[in-house]
Design a protein around this motif. Structure first.
Motif, short mmCIF file in Angstrom:
data_model
loop_
_atom_site.label_atom_id
_atom_site.label_comp_id
_atom_site.label_asym_id
_atom_site.label_seq_id
_atom_site.Cartn_x
_atom_site.Cartn_y
_atom_site.Cartn_z
N GLY A 467 22.37 -1.54 66.98
CA GLY A 467 22.44 -0.13 66.63
C GLY A 467 22.63 0.77 67.83
O GLY A 467 23.25 0.39 68.84
N VAL A 468 22.05 1.96 67.77
CA VAL A 468 22.21 2.94 68.84
C VAL A 468 21.53 2.47 70.13
O VAL A 468 21.84 2.97 71.22
CB VAL A 468 21.66 4.31 68.40
N PHE A 469 20.64 1.48 70.02
CA PHE A 469 19.95 0.98 71.21
C PHE A 469 20.92 0.27 72.16
O PHE A 469 20.66 0.15 73.35
CB PHE A 469 18.81 0.06 70.82
N LYS A 523 22.13 10.79 63.27
CA LYS A 523 23.42 11.24 63.80
C LYS A 523 23.20 12.35 64.81
O LYS A 523 22.22 13.11 64.72
CB LYS A 523 24.34 11.72 62.68
N ALA A 524 24.12 12.46 65.76
CA ALA A 524 23.96 13.44 66.84
C ALA A 524 24.16 14.85 66.32
O ALA A 524 25.02 15.12 65.49
CB ALA A 524 24.96 13.15 67.95
N ARG A 525 23.32 15.76 66.83
CA ARG A 525 23.50 17.18 66.52
C ARG A 525 24.69 17.73 67.30
O ARG A 525 25.06 17.21 68.35
CB ARG A 525 22.25 17.97 66.92
N THR A 646 19.63 14.11 64.02
CA THR A 646 19.07 14.36 62.70
C THR A 646 19.14 13.07 61.89
O THR A 646 20.09 12.29 62.04
CB THR A 646 19.83 15.48 61.97
N PRO A 647 18.15 12.81 61.04
CA PRO A 647 18.14 11.56 60.27
C PRO A 647 19.42 11.39 59.45
O PRO A 647 19.97 12.35 58.92
CB PRO A 647 16.92 11.71 59.37
N VAL A 659 12.80 4.16 53.55
CA VAL A 659 13.55 4.67 54.69
C VAL A 659 12.65 4.66 55.92
O VAL A 659 11.54 5.21 55.88
CB VAL A 659 14.09 6.09 54.42
N ILE A 660 13.12 4.03 56.99
CA ILE A 660 12.27 3.88 58.17
C ILE A 660 12.99 4.37 59.43
O ILE A 660 14.21 4.59 59.44
CB ILE A 660 11.85 2.41 58.39
N GLY A 661 12.21 4.51 60.49
CA GLY A 661 12.75 4.83 61.81
C GLY A 661 13.40 6.20 61.85
O GLY A 661 12.99 7.13 61.16
N ASP A 662 14.42 6.32 62.68
CA ASP A 662 15.10 7.61 62.86
C ASP A 662 15.79 8.06 61.58
O ASP A 662 16.07 9.25 61.43
CB ASP A 662 16.12 7.51 63.99
#
Length: 683
Positions: A467-469, A523-525, A646-647, A659-662
């Motif tokens: 993922g984003v990691f 997702k990025a703001r 934002t989630p 629904v978990i995490g970010d």
């Protein structure tokens, strides 16, 4: 065992006490056998934690600091004989593992005590402080060698310790050490001429202005430490080992100002010349070991190194001081087994000190000895759960009481130091579980659910797990993050968890599952900026998008600052614009991590615009609007937007959709992993 690690598994001695190998589990705040932020007692959670690690081949274990006098209530440790009676049978059981245990005792923290906003009120308001004394004596807790500003609330002055209080502490060291010896403890460690804690503050010229016998000359500044070991030896006998937690060099430029690696600076604390003398002096006073690294709370990243610090960052200094003593010297600070084994084999140090790796993986020593290094889950030096003491402008220690009273937990292993709250137990009814999203949260949820006996499938829209990691781990200083991703991927493979790649799930009915876990991240703001189309997202940069020479980062925080740090290391010229009054005003971000970045940017003169926004992005520059409305134009070949997330859940939460995490609420790795465990353990 691989041959390169053989030196780690040889015996050695501290005084007359033989240790079976050269791996020392160093003390961590919150792991005391006598409790922490509550009245002293025999702490069964900590005792079980240490026994498990002893059963996994650690040579010497040193539990976290035990304040001689309770933080809450003010009772001395030696006034609780029942606690030591409970300790004795535990030590009998502990010794069956072949490990040894020293208890670390602390005189206190002085100006380094991480006071919260609530506690700072008691120091600012003497009337309230007096009323609260029977419960919390903030004045005593923060008392320092001389009147000094707090490290955490710079507008709060800490009073001077009295001579009577020093004598009481010396007596308490001796009485408590004797009770430890009678309970079967193998030795004690004095905390500390180390890290800028109270006893260390006495030794350092920039924090000790006393004119009595505890200030001024070298001998006077080290008198407290000397009297302490002499009192312990008088009470316990000369053969009872006494270790000293010791900082070789302070690495400090001044109050709240540290020196980063490679920086030329004037030392205001203990320099190497004094350390050479001090180490020998302390040995002659009676100390049997130096448990060593570097730093103070003003240069905290040396003693609590984040990933920005080099691995083995303290080894050269500790190895140097080893030349001046005849007692064993332990080195800690992002130590790697490879470097430690080589240094031990060469006689440069005597043992390897490790702390937080024991929080994430209590079996890592056994895995190392058995040649299973790839099974070791790595510590990523985040401090998100073990030391989430955040400090930024206008705020003291912005830590919750829950965290303050339960330190030494782990962002990556929720089971650590939480009793049996997160035990992995078999599911009553195995279910089909679909995990949407193969990032850290998704992989962890899948792993725990599988270990419980569920049948799990991961659905990942890309063609790799992480993922984003994956983006977060991209900079070259994030080697431990990369190792963590690799560890997770190996775990998913070893557990034979099916992964369906290249599949984006938007409809729950398309899945053959009893339960669905949504771990699709955030997702990025974006910002409505004039010229904003020229800006790239932080993730795009981290995944390899090229930048020009002059790079403007919109948004500080941890992500923006790490990007600026990465750009500087690549030879670019970053500029940071942050709307808040501090670069990293973030709860849960340890001061050891944030202060490194602040100090690095100051040392390297990286431009930082606080309380500012970007008014316009143009072809080769950008316009910054300050708090007072002043406009400043800065060169900008490239612009990176790092203003949060934002989630972005693929499916909404429902009866069988979790629904978990970010995807639920944007947080950090700790919130992601802990929530993954919580959900997976309830299914």
């Amino acid at each position: 065992m691989e041959q390169q690690y053989e030196a780690l598994f040889t015996p050695w001695k501290i005084g007359n006490v033989e240790i079976k190998n050269r791996i020392v589990m160093c003390p961590m705040g919150g792991t005391s056998l006598f409790g922490w932020m509550e009245p002293n007692h025999f702490d069964k959670v900590a005792a079980e934690f240490f026994l498990e690690r002893a059963n996994n081949d650690v040579g010497l274990i040193i539990p976290g600091i035990a304040p001689l006098r309770d933080t809450i209530g003010g009772r001395w440790l030696y006034q609780n004989p029942r606690m030591f009676r409970q300790l004795k049978p535990y030590m009998d059981t502990f010794h069956k593992t072949g490990a040894k245990l020293f208890v670390q005792l602390t005189a206190g923290f002085g100006r380094s005590f991480a006071i919260t906003e609530a506690l700072s009120v008691l120091l600012r308001n003497k009337a309230l402080g007096t009323l609260a004394k029977p419960i919390v004596d903030a004045s005593y807790i923060c008392a320092s060698p001389s009147p000094l500003p707090s490290r955490w609330a710079e507008d709060v002055m800490c009073r001077q310790v009295t001579k009577e209080e020093i004598h009481q502490m010396v007596e308490a060291f001796a009485k408590t050490a004797k009770l430890c010896k009678e309970a079967g403890v193998d030795g004690v460690e004095v905390h500390a001429v180390h890290e800028g804690y109270l006893m260390d503050q006495f030794t350092l010229p920039y924090t000790n202005f006393r004119t009595d016998e505890y200030g001024g000359s070298f001998e006077n500044r080290y008198r407290f430490a000397v009297e302490t070991v002499q009192a312990i030896k008088a009470a316990c006998g000369k053969d009872f080992p006494v270790s000293l937690r010791y900082s070789v060099v302070s690495k400090t430029k001044g109050l709240c100002s540290g020196a980063v690696p490679g920086e030329e600076y004037t030392e205001v604390g203990r320099d190497m010349a004094e350390s050479e003398k001090a180490a020998r002096y302390l040995q002659e006073a009676g100390y049997d070991m130096l448990n060593a690294d570097n730093g103070t709370y003003d240069a905290w990243y040396w003693a609590h190194p984040p990933q920005y610090m080099p691995q083995n960052c303290n080894l050269d200094d500790v190895a140097h001081i080893r030349k001046f003593v005849d007692i064993p010297v332990v080195c800690a600070g992002r130590m790697t087994p490879e470097a430690a084994a080589e240094a031990i084999a060469d006689g440069r140090i005597d043992a390897m000190g490790v702390a937080r790796q024991f929080l994430v993986d209590g079996q890592w020593v056994r895995k190392l000895r058995e040649g299973r290094t790839q099974d070791i889950q790595p510590c990523i030096c985040c401090h998100n759960a073990c030391f989430p003491l955040a400090h930024y402008k206008g705020v003291a220690n912005d830590e919750t009481f829950e965290d303050a009273s339960h330190m030494a937990r782990c962002a990556l292993n929720p089971a650590t130091m939480q009793g049996h709250k997160f035990d992995i137990v078999p599911a009553r009814t195995p279910k089909k579980i679909a995990v949407i999203g193969g990032g850290i949260g998704g992989m962890e949820a899948a792993r725990i659910a599988t270990l419980r006996g569920h049948h799990v499938t991961i659905y990942e829209k890309s063609h790799q797990l992480g993922g984003v990691f994956v983006a977060a781990a991209a900079p070259d200083f994030k080697e431990k993050d990369k190792e963590l991703i690799a560890w997770y991927r190996r775990q998913i493979e070893a557990l034979k968890i099916p992964v369906v790649y290249g599949t984006e799930i938007t409809d729950a009915s398309a899945l053959d599952a009893d339960e669905i876990i949504v771990a699709t991240g955030a997702k990025a703001r974006t910002l409505p900026l004039k010229g904003g189309e020229r800006a790239m997202d932080a993730v795009d940069y981290l995944l390899g998008k090229e930048t020009g020479e002059q790079v403007l980062i919109i948004g500080g925080g941890l992500s923006g600052c790490e990007i600026a740090y990465d750009l500087f290391r690549k030879g670019k010229k970053p500029v940071i614009v942050e709307a808040k009054n501090d670069l990293m005003a973030v709860r849960g971000l340890c001061l050891a991590n944030s202060s490194y970045l602040r100090d690095f940017f100051q040392y390297q003169k990286v431009p930082v615009y606080l309380e500012s926004t970007v008014a316009e992005i143009r072809e080769k520059d950008a316009v910054i609007r300050g708090k007072d409305g002043t406009l400043t134009t800065v060169p900008a070949d490239s612009v990176i937007l790092s203003v949060g997330y934002t989630p972005a859940p693929a499916l909404p939460a429902g009866r069988h959709v979790h629904v978990i995490g970010d995807a639920c609420k944007v947080g950090n790795l700790r919130t992601v992993v802990w929530q993954a465990w919580s959900v997976a353990e309830k299914l």
